[in-house]
Design a protein around this motif. Structure first.
Motif, mmCIF file in Angstrom:
data_model
loop_
_atom_site.group_PDB
_atom_site.id
_atom_site.type_symbol
_atom_site.label_atom_id
_atom_site.label_comp_id
_atom_site.label_asym_id
_atom_site.label_seq_id
_atom_site.Cartn_x
_atom_site.Cartn_y
_atom_site.Cartn_z
ATOM 1 N N VAL A 24 0.850 -1.183 0.000
ATOM 2 C CA VAL A 24 0.000 0.000 0.000
ATOM 3 C C VAL A 24 0.888 1.236 0.000
ATOM 4 O O VAL A 24 2.008 1.199 0.534
ATOM 5 C CB VAL A 24 -0.952 -0.002 1.212
ATOM 6 C CG1 VAL A 24 -0.189 0.078 2.521
ATOM 7 C CG2 VAL A 24 -2.000 1.103 1.110
ATOM 8 N N GLN A 25 0.421 2.289 -0.612
ATOM 9 C CA GLN A 25 1.179 3.536 -0.597
ATOM 10 C C GLN A 25 0.977 4.259 0.731
ATOM 11 O O GLN A 25 -0.055 4.091 1.407
ATOM 12 C CB GLN A 25 0.741 4.438 -1.742
ATOM 13 C CG GLN A 25 1.256 4.002 -3.102
ATOM 14 C CD GLN A 25 1.047 5.055 -4.166
ATOM 15 O OE1 GLN A 25 0.033 5.751 -4.183
ATOM 16 N NE2 GLN A 25 2.013 5.176 -5.066
ATOM 17 N N GLY A 78 -0.127 6.711 3.378
ATOM 18 C CA GLY A 78 -1.396 7.410 3.462
ATOM 19 C C GLY A 78 -2.594 6.523 3.209
ATOM 20 O O GLY A 78 -3.737 6.935 3.447
ATOM 21 N N GLY A 79 -2.329 5.330 2.709
ATOM 22 C CA GLY A 79 -3.407 4.407 2.404
ATOM 23 C C GLY A 79 -3.875 3.611 3.607
ATOM 24 O O GLY A 79 -3.448 3.850 4.742
ATOM 25 N N SER A 80 -4.752 2.643 3.328
ATOM 26 C CA SER A 80 -5.362 1.852 4.391
ATOM 27 C C SER A 80 -5.331 0.366 4.063
ATOM 28 O O SER A 80 -5.320 -0.022 2.887
ATOM 29 C CB SER A 80 -6.833 2.265 4.584
ATOM 30 O OG SER A 80 -6.946 3.623 4.964
ATOM 31 N N LEU A 81 -5.299 -0.421 5.097
ATOM 32 C CA LEU A 81 -5.437 -1.869 4.992
ATOM 33 C C LEU A 81 -6.246 -2.354 6.177
ATOM 34 O O LEU A 81 -6.224 -1.732 7.254
ATOM 35 C CB LEU A 81 -4.081 -2.568 4.988
ATOM 36 C CG LEU A 81 -3.239 -2.556 3.716
ATOM 37 C CD1 LEU A 81 -1.875 -3.199 3.984
ATOM 38 C CD2 LEU A 81 -3.942 -3.277 2.577
ATOM 39 N N ARG A 99 -4.712 6.185 14.370
ATOM 40 C CA ARG A 99 -4.630 5.692 12.979
ATOM 41 C C ARG A 99 -5.139 4.259 12.848
ATOM 42 O O ARG A 99 -5.718 3.904 11.828
ATOM 43 C CB ARG A 99 -3.176 5.747 12.492
ATOM 44 C CG ARG A 99 -2.567 7.132 12.497
ATOM 45 C CD ARG A 99 -1.213 7.138 11.817
ATOM 46 N NE ARG A 99 -0.226 6.288 12.489
ATOM 47 C CZ ARG A 99 0.417 5.276 11.901
ATOM 48 N NH1 ARG A 99 0.166 4.979 10.628
ATOM 49 N NH2 ARG A 99 1.304 4.585 12.582
ATOM 50 N N ASN A 143 -5.235 2.903 9.044
ATOM 51 C CA ASN A 143 -5.404 4.072 8.180
ATOM 52 C C ASN A 143 -4.168 4.962 8.263
ATOM 53 O O ASN A 143 -3.363 4.838 9.178
ATOM 54 C CB ASN A 143 -6.637 4.869 8.594
ATOM 55 C CG ASN A 143 -7.923 4.077 8.490
ATOM 56 O OD1 ASN A 143 -8.072 3.225 7.612
ATOM 57 N ND2 ASN A 143 -8.862 4.355 9.378
ATOM 58 N N SER A 144 -4.046 5.854 7.297
ATOM 59 C CA SER A 144 -2.926 6.800 7.268
ATOM 60 C C SER A 144 -1.606 6.083 7.462
ATOM 61 O O SER A 144 -0.764 6.486 8.280
ATOM 62 C CB SER A 144 -3.120 7.876 8.341
ATOM 63 O OG SER A 144 -4.343 8.556 8.169
ATOM 64 N N VAL A 194 4.541 -0.694 3.201
ATOM 65 C CA VAL A 194 4.091 0.653 2.864
ATOM 66 C C VAL A 194 5.182 1.325 2.044
ATOM 67 O O VAL A 194 6.334 1.391 2.471
ATOM 68 C CB VAL A 194 3.785 1.468 4.123
ATOM 69 C CG1 VAL A 194 3.224 2.840 3.749
ATOM 70 C CG2 VAL A 194 2.801 0.723 5.021
#
Length: 119
Positions: free
Chosen positions: A12-13, A15-18, A66, A83-84, A117
């Motif tokens: 995930v980049q 700032g993204g979420s999982l 987060r 998140n984030s 990340v």
């Protein structure tokens, strides 16, 4: 045979979420306290978040605000909403759970799921 099976990891980049899931399989009636831990390369395993059987939660300072840990007792599953995400969240994430087994409680661990990340 009781197993904890994690899923939901991946790339995930920043700032993204999982959302990670940890499902207990086997002949169990319930799970007591559960938690998520992580281990980055070259570092010790550290606690990320824990949740009691009645839903009380605790978080590492680095993830407060987060990450959210939750559970579905009917499904014997624990979740970690992340998140984030930051680069420093990259690690293998493990769940554990205290499960009653006859006269005693046993702490089980999952096999881990990689979270990477990228910038």
């Amino acid at each position: 045979q009781v197993q904890l099976v994690e899923s939901g990891g991946g790339f995930v980049q920043a700032g993204g979420s999982l959302r990670l899931s940890c499902a207990a399989s086997g002949s169990i009636s319930r799970m007591y306290a559960s938690g998520w831990y992580r281990q980055a390369p070259g570092k010790q395993r550290e606690v990320v978040a824990t949740i009691t059987s009645d839903g009380s939660t605790n978080y590492a300072d680095s993830v407060k605000g987060r990450f959210t840990i939750s559970r579905n007792n009917a499904k014997n599953t624990v979740y970690l909403q992340m998140n984030s995400l930051k680069l420093e969240d990259t690690a293998v994430y493990y769940c554990n759970a205290l499960i009653p087994r006859g006269p005693s409680d046993v702490l089980y661990w999952g096999q881990g799921t990689q979270v990477t990340v990228s910038s």
